[in-house]
Design a protein around this motif. Sequence first.
Motif, PDB file in Angstrom:
ATOM      1  N   MET A 120      -0.250  11.762   3.918  1.00 50.07           N
ATOM      2  CA  MET A 120       0.387  10.986   2.860  1.00 50.07           C
ATOM      3  C   MET A 120       1.790  10.540   3.274  1.00 50.07           C
ATOM      4  O   MET A 120       2.190   9.393   3.052  1.00 50.07           O
ATOM      5  CB  MET A 120       0.457  11.828   1.583  1.00 50.07           C
ATOM      6  N   VAL A 123       2.175   7.398   5.486  1.00 45.55           N
ATOM      7  CA  VAL A 123       2.153   6.083   4.849  1.00 45.55           C
ATOM      8  C   VAL A 123       3.580   5.588   4.635  1.00 45.55           C
ATOM      9  O   VAL A 123       3.901   4.424   4.879  1.00 45.55           O
ATOM     10  CB  VAL A 123       1.381   6.138   3.514  1.00 45.55           C
ATOM     11  N   THR A 124       4.453   6.481   4.194  1.00 43.87           N
ATOM     12  CA  THR A 124       5.853   6.109   3.999  1.00 43.87           C
ATOM     13  C   THR A 124       6.539   5.798   5.322  1.00 43.87           C
ATOM     14  O   THR A 124       7.343   4.877   5.415  1.00 43.87           O
ATOM     15  CB  THR A 124       6.596   7.252   3.278  1.00 43.87           C
ATOM     16  N   ARG A 132       3.345  -0.877   1.561  1.00 41.20           N
ATOM     17  CA  ARG A 132       3.090   0.509   1.183  1.00 41.20           C
ATOM     18  C   ARG A 132       2.143   0.659  -0.002  1.00 41.20           C
ATOM     19  O   ARG A 132       1.266   1.540   0.020  1.00 41.20           O
ATOM     20  CB  ARG A 132       4.421   1.212   0.914  1.00 41.20           C
ATOM     21  N   LEU A 136      -1.120   2.923   0.292  1.00 35.71           N
ATOM     22  CA  LEU A 136      -1.309   4.094  -0.567  1.00 35.71           C
ATOM     23  C   LEU A 136      -2.599   3.989  -1.371  1.00 35.71           C
ATOM     24  O   LEU A 136      -3.241   5.005  -1.656  1.00 35.71           O
ATOM     25  CB  LEU A 136      -0.105   4.257  -1.501  1.00 35.71           C
ATOM     26  N   TRP A 139      -5.172   5.198   0.889  1.00 32.03           N
ATOM     27  CA  TRP A 139      -5.049   6.657   1.022  1.00 32.03           C
ATOM     28  C   TRP A 139      -5.659   7.352  -0.190  1.00 32.03           C
ATOM     29  O   TRP A 139      -6.422   8.328  -0.046  1.00 32.03           O
ATOM     30  CB  TRP A 139      -3.573   7.039   1.164  1.00 32.03           C
ATOM     31  N   PRO A 373      -3.354   5.044  -7.623  1.00 32.35           N
ATOM     32  CA  PRO A 373      -2.559   4.427  -6.544  1.00 32.35           C
ATOM     33  C   PRO A 373      -1.184   3.977  -7.013  1.00 32.35           C
ATOM     34  O   PRO A 373      -0.198   4.065  -6.262  1.00 32.35           O
ATOM     35  CB  PRO A 373      -3.419   3.220  -6.112  1.00 32.35           C
ATOM     36  N   THR A 376       1.233   6.971  -7.566  1.00 29.59           N
ATOM     37  CA  THR A 376       1.532   7.554  -6.252  1.00 29.59           C
ATOM     38  C   THR A 376       2.530   6.684  -5.500  1.00 29.59           C
ATOM     39  O   THR A 376       3.465   7.189  -4.855  1.00 29.59           O
ATOM     40  CB  THR A 376       0.243   7.712  -5.435  1.00 29.59           C
ATOM     41  N   ALA A 377       2.353   5.358  -5.564  1.00 29.79           N
ATOM     42  CA  ALA A 377       3.292   4.444  -4.914  1.00 29.79           C
ATOM     43  C   ALA A 377       4.684   4.567  -5.517  1.00 29.79           C
ATOM     44  O   ALA A 377       5.687   4.494  -4.799  1.00 29.79           O
ATOM     45  CB  ALA A 377       2.785   3.010  -5.033  1.00 29.79           C
ATOM     46  N   MET A 380       6.196   7.858  -4.125  1.00 31.96           N
ATOM     47  CA  MET A 380       6.481   7.760  -2.700  1.00 31.96           C
ATOM     48  C   MET A 380       7.614   6.781  -2.412  1.00 31.96           C
ATOM     49  O   MET A 380       8.359   6.937  -1.440  1.00 31.96           O
ATOM     50  CB  MET A 380       5.223   7.313  -1.951  1.00 31.96           C
ATOM     51  N   SER A 392       5.897  14.511  -0.312  1.00 37.51           N
ATOM     52  CA  SER A 392       4.445  14.396  -0.440  1.00 37.51           C
ATOM     53  C   SER A 392       3.823  15.737  -0.781  1.00 37.51           C
ATOM     54  O   SER A 392       2.899  15.823  -1.603  1.00 37.51           O
ATOM     55  CB  SER A 392       3.840  13.869   0.863  1.00 37.51           C
TER      56      SER A 392
END
Length: 505
Positions: A120, A123-124, A132, A136, A139, A373, A376-377, A380, A392
Amino acid sequence: MTSPHPRRWWALGALSVVLIVIGLDLTVLSVALPTLATDLHASTTQLQWFSNAYTLVLAALLLPAGLLGDRLGQKRLLMGALAVFGAASAWCAFATSPGELITARAALGVGAAFLIPLSMSLVTVLFPAEERPKALTIWVMANSLGIPLGPVLGGWLLDNFAWGSVFLINVPLVLIGLVSVVFLIPSLRGSGAGRIDLAGIVLSSAGLVALTYGFVRIGETSWSDGLSWLAAGAGALLLAAFGLWQRRVRAPLVDMSLFRSREFTWGAVLATVSSFAMMGLIFVLPQLFQAVEGADALVTGLRLLPIIGGLLVGAKVAERLVEQAGPRGIVIVGFVLMTGGFVLGATTSATDGYGFVAVWETLIGLSLGFTMPTVTAMAMGAMSDARAGSGSAMIQALRQVGGTIGVAVLGTVLNSGYRDAVDVTGLPGPLAEAVRGSASGAAAVARQLESPGLLASARDAFVSGMDATLWTSAGFGALGILLSVVFLPRGVMEAAESGHDLVAI
């Protein structure tokens, strides 16, 4: 990184293969438990620990894994975690006793505890801000896809091969992931060794294990079990002490300033609520299909696929609408869909066919595609590259504990509703207890006694308990709407794309 890595999408694809394997491993074991009970002569307690060993080790190591990723760099730890996960999978497949399988499952939890937050955080690190959200989304899809596919694959494997095949299937996929990580992911430098917050590791690990164990035990026994509450209470106190310690230590395990960001805090909280919805579906639906409708493991898995279909469609639609509606609007719509899906599901009766169930199952899948998603974005986006691993890990730890508590809550509501409604009049004590224990047990007793009336009563009672469970889940969906409206800031996406300066320090 000054410029995006040229092979970042290939790297994400490789990580997605591994994430699907982890999701498979969460649920594929459920269809193998009856076989394991016979072949390994495992007791009920040992069967429970086949799952609990994995869960508790995963909870204990998430935060240290994130810290080490930040300090040492993600690539080398990912390679080690993949090697551990693959070796542990082979060990599980060839275990010859319950104790050996429990130990191997714990080793599997070690690998998963590193793979989830490290993948995870990559991704960042690998993707620029404008890419991103899409990365994500992929992911999250990969992380979720394996869960409902587990019973499908597990049912097919058990029909054609020995029970060890449900673990051996991991090995070639892990090897693909390992080779891909070696050649596709750049060698990323960590922040350096520095000091390791050993006290923070001990407090967080012990607290997460105790809290998780307490609620796992509640799900297996009842809400009146004193030892369960003692463990959960001790875990809560240890985590409170951990929070206080993190504010005092110079090199903390978790950067507590992350929680000054509304994007991180409420993104993580709402990701936990979304995970609760998925766990609710995965907990209830297999029992509905098997105990009430008599489906086998393979058919049960296939009937879970609308969740994935809805999730994929919802994520794609949300991705296209987020620029117009904003992430806050997308999340609100997602929780509205979720609440509506659970309310519709709560009207299910024992005579309704699969078509009706598939409708509200798909609706909840759509809601997950909108919410998971996006939140989560948000979370993050509030992290810098240097603390992507620990941040994460914190998100995943919250989801892990929240999911465990959610299953305990939903399990208690379901069991209570079922036991209150099932009719055991005239049955001797042992048979009555078997009927009250579960709808599957009731079906077995009904077949033994050749009693269609008892079978009908068990099915009606289960659906009654399930409806109460879905009303509870609808309440959490409504909570998600309220939290989104009140706490989510406007313009998160634009702020996220401007850099990593969202956290007020």
